[in-house]
Design an enzyme around this catalytic site. Structure first.
Site, PDB file in Angstrom:
ATOM      1  N   PRO A 273       0.791  -1.179   0.028  1.00  0.00           N
ATOM      2  CA  PRO A 273      -0.093  -0.121  -0.021  1.00  0.00           C
ATOM      3  C   PRO A 273       0.849   1.019  -0.019  1.00  0.00           C
ATOM      4  O   PRO A 273       1.771   1.393   0.723  1.00  0.00           O
ATOM      5  CB  PRO A 273      -0.564  -0.293   1.228  1.00  0.00           C
ATOM      6  CG  PRO A 273       0.114  -0.800   2.223  1.00  0.00           C
ATOM      7  CD  PRO A 273       0.956  -1.972   1.440  1.00  0.00           C
ATOM      8  N   GLY A 274       0.462   2.327  -0.674  1.00  0.00           N
ATOM      9  CA  GLY A 274       1.129   3.470  -0.623  1.00  0.00           C
ATOM     10  C   GLY A 274       0.132   4.431  -0.257  1.00  0.00           C
ATOM     11  O   GLY A 274       0.122   5.309   0.970  1.00  0.00           O
ATOM     12  N   ARG A 275      -0.846   4.857  -1.189  1.00  0.00           N
ATOM     13  CA  ARG A 275      -2.015   5.811  -0.831  1.00  0.00           C
ATOM     14  C   ARG A 275      -2.681   5.634   0.301  1.00  0.00           C
ATOM     15  O   ARG A 275      -2.921   6.548   1.103  1.00  0.00           O
ATOM     16  CB  ARG A 275      -2.783   5.916  -2.226  1.00  0.00           C
ATOM     17  CG  ARG A 275      -3.817   7.076  -2.147  1.00  0.00           C
ATOM     18  CD  ARG A 275      -4.884   6.630  -3.245  1.00  0.00           C
ATOM     19  NE  ARG A 275      -4.470   6.415  -4.495  1.00  0.00           N
ATOM     20  CZ  ARG A 275      -4.016   7.285  -5.505  1.00  0.00           C
ATOM     21  NH1 ARG A 275      -4.258   8.443  -5.387  1.00  0.00           N
ATOM     22  NH2 ARG A 275      -3.425   6.875  -6.536  1.00  0.00           N
ATOM     23  N   ARG A 312      -1.604  16.344  -9.141  1.00  0.00           N
ATOM     24  CA  ARG A 312      -2.625  15.443  -9.429  1.00  0.00           C
ATOM     25  C   ARG A 312      -3.943  16.195 -10.023  1.00  0.00           C
ATOM     26  O   ARG A 312      -4.383  15.531 -10.741  1.00  0.00           O
ATOM     27  CB  ARG A 312      -2.913  14.695  -8.004  1.00  0.00           C
ATOM     28  CG  ARG A 312      -1.961  13.723  -7.464  1.00  0.00           C
ATOM     29  CD  ARG A 312      -2.607  13.136  -6.099  1.00  0.00           C
ATOM     30  NE  ARG A 312      -3.968  13.066  -6.100  1.00  0.00           N
ATOM     31  CZ  ARG A 312      -4.622  11.862  -6.733  1.00  0.00           C
ATOM     32  NH1 ARG A 312      -4.279  10.806  -7.524  1.00  0.00           N
ATOM     33  NH2 ARG A 312      -6.021  11.839  -6.483  1.00  0.00           N
ATOM     34  N   CYS A 342       2.850  29.321 -15.635  1.00  0.00           N
ATOM     35  CA  CYS A 342       2.273  29.661 -16.914  1.00  0.00           C
ATOM     36  C   CYS A 342       1.863  28.430 -17.871  1.00  0.00           C
ATOM     37  O   CYS A 342       2.367  27.955 -18.605  1.00  0.00           O
ATOM     38  CB  CYS A 342       3.487  30.365 -17.603  1.00  0.00           C
ATOM     39  SG  CYS A 342       3.946  31.720 -16.781  1.00  0.00           S
TER      40      CYS A 342
HETATM   41  C1  LIG Z   1       2.353   2.340  -7.152  1.00  0.00           C
HETATM   42  C2  LIG Z   1       2.552   1.236  -6.859  1.00  0.00           C
HETATM   43  C3  LIG Z   1       2.168   0.714  -5.789  1.00  0.00           C
HETATM   44  C4  LIG Z   1       1.401   1.518  -4.715  1.00  0.00           C
HETATM   45  O1  LIG Z   1       0.221   1.868  -5.225  1.00  0.00           O
HETATM   46  P1  LIG Z   1      -0.998   2.773  -4.225  1.00  0.00           P
HETATM   47  O2  LIG Z   1      -2.142   3.053  -5.266  1.00  0.00           O
HETATM   48  O3  LIG Z   1      -0.443   4.028  -3.898  1.00  0.00           O
HETATM   49  O4  LIG Z   1      -1.333   1.919  -3.149  1.00  0.00           O
HETATM   50  C5  LIG Z   1       2.238  -0.638  -5.086  1.00  0.00           C
HETATM   51  N1  LIG Z   1       3.016  -1.669  -5.819  1.00  0.00           N
HETATM   52  C6  LIG Z   1       3.528  -1.138  -7.050  1.00  0.00           C
HETATM   53  C7  LIG Z   1       4.162  -2.214  -7.950  1.00  0.00           C
HETATM   54  C8  LIG Z   1       3.440   0.018  -7.699  1.00  0.00           C
HETATM   55  O5  LIG Z   1       3.864   0.475  -8.758  1.00  0.00           O
END
Ligand SMILES: *Cc1c(COP(=O)(O)O)cnc(C)c1O
Length: 413
Positions: A273-275, A312, A342
């Site tokens: 997970p990132g987001r 974004r 710009c």
């Molecule tokens: C970007 C990415 C993530 C994380 O994605 P989220 O939508 O931010 O959770 C995880 N694995 C891979 C391989 C990614 O490219």
């Protein structure tokens, strides 16, 4: 909630955002560590019934202060470049809990990661496997392989973040994956340990993950028939958040799904997970520079943050809540909130009802993921400061860039 009002004034946990802006200036990214920690704990709890590892996707927000704190919680990391591996190491992260994704790993990056003995390479092509093997041989080391399969699933709320369809550059079809495992089996320096996928981003339902997991398990069964017993299964990231009115992703439901799907199997689940961990934990503070009238009863509020600071809205047509930090002292009107860059595509928000005045401080919400990480120096703008809020204090964890920083590596020739 990390960002709530106290007597009308928007705060980051215990600290009024206006005080933070007065101390560090604008534009500035403000992150709440208690908020990230709570999200991490929520996911940990949801996955408690299955052997698992949470590998935070560094690309969402690579700030060292966040990485260091996540590492202390025991998080692993998902990286997509040698640069991100350097960040993880600098933050005290464990390479033994780090997986390396991405379609274009260079020889240099591969060898760097082999030397760090990372947990696994998420291999995305036959050609990459060959390069990985050559690198490991050259270094006299070994490497663990997890093949990234493309399960051909449509998920993700924008074409740019849907990564699991067969048209996508990411991963390989299951049949090709099988060839890669066969090839890895003939190598003395490669060990195939897992299979994985990453089907997209900002996915708010569990069903696509179930579909993906089912196809990964089918492949694992086929491989088991070929005599290869995998240990890891990587479901990728992509768990969605609520920016506006989306149904938020339910980690508990994910937990139940994986518990059922993995019952009786000797597999450790990895998620990336990132987001999900960081999006809600960040706001972008920006100040209104000018108000100017526009067409159709809508004005332009020109603020001091721009698309170079926060891409974004421009890149994904993303909608982010934006609100005055202090109790309003102006009448509501309709505004396009735009930056000084710009480009006509330089906006943070379009057609919002807001009570604005020149000099007003605004907070853009939900910017902890893919916010600062996507920022640039376009228009020779220095990148914003980043501030981390802890229980007891806030501090600048990345200084605002200076023009000296920007010009350091340039010469007139
Ligand atoms: C970007 C990415 C993530 C994380 O994605 P989220 O939508 O931010 O959770 C995880 N694995 C891979 C391989 C990614 O490219």
């Amino acid at each position: 909630m990390a960002f709530a009002r106290d007597d009308g004034a928007l705060c980051a946990d215990a600290f009024p955002l206006a005080d933070i802006a007065a101390a560090v200036g604008t534009p500035a990214y403000i992150y709440s560590w208690p908020s990230v920690r709570a999200r991490y704990a929520m996911l940990e709890a949801a996955l408690a019934d299955v052997p698992h590892r949470i590998c935070y996707a560094v690309k969402a927000n690579g700030n060292l202060a966040l990485l260091a704190r996540l590492a202390r919680l025991g998080a692993g990391f998902d990286i997509v470049s040698g640069g991100e591996l350097t960040r993880v190491l600098r933050a005290g992260g464990d390479p033994g809990r780090t997986v390396f994704s991405g379609v274009g790993k260079s020889t240099e990056e591969i060898e760097f990661a082999i030397r760090q003995d990372i947990a696994a390479f998420n291999v995305e092509s036959v050609a990459e496997l060959a390069r990985l093997e050559a690198g490991a041989k050259r270094l006299g080391r070994s490497a663990r392989v997890s093949v990234r399969v493309n399960p051909d699933i449509e998920a993700g709320d924008h074409p740019y973040i849907a990564t699991g369809t067969k048209e996508s550059k990411f991963g390989v079809p299951a049949a090709v994956a099988r060839d890669i495992y066969r090839q890895a089996a003939t190598s003395e320096v490669l060990e195939a340990v897992g299979v994985g996928c990453h089907i997209g981003s900002q996915i708010n339902k569990v069903a696509p993950f179930k579909q993906a997991l089912t196809s990964l398990l089918d492949l694992a069964d086929t491989l088991s028939g070929d005599g290869l017993a995998l240990r890891h299964i990587d479901l990728g990231g992509g768990f969605g958040v609520r920016y506006r009115s989306e149904e938020p992703f339910c980690p508990k439901e994910l937990g139940r799904m994986v518990k059922d799907a993995l019952a009786g199997r000797n597999l450790t689940l990895t998620v990336e997970p990132g987001r999900f961990l960081v999006a809600d934990a960040g706001v972008l503070l920006t100040r209104v520079e000018y108000l100017k009238p526009g067409p159709n009863g809508r004005g332009f509020a020109v603020v001091d943050a721009a698309m170079n600071d926060f891409l974004r809205p421009t890149l994904y047509q993303a909608w982010h809540a934006i609100e005055p930090v202090l109790a309003p002292d102006a009448a509501e009107a309709r505004w396009d909130v735009v930056g000084p860059v710009c480009e006509s595509g330089d906006f943070l928000a379009l057609d919002r009802e807001l009570p604005l005045r020149e000099g007003a401080l605004l907070a853009v919400r939900g910017v902890g993921a893919y916010g600062f990480a996507l920022s640039s120096n376009y228009n020779s703008r220095v990148r914003a400061a980043e501030v981390l809020v802890d229980e007891d204090r806030f501090r600048v964890v990345r200084e605002r860039e200076t023009m000296a920083d920007l010009l350091r590596s340039e010469t007139i020739g």
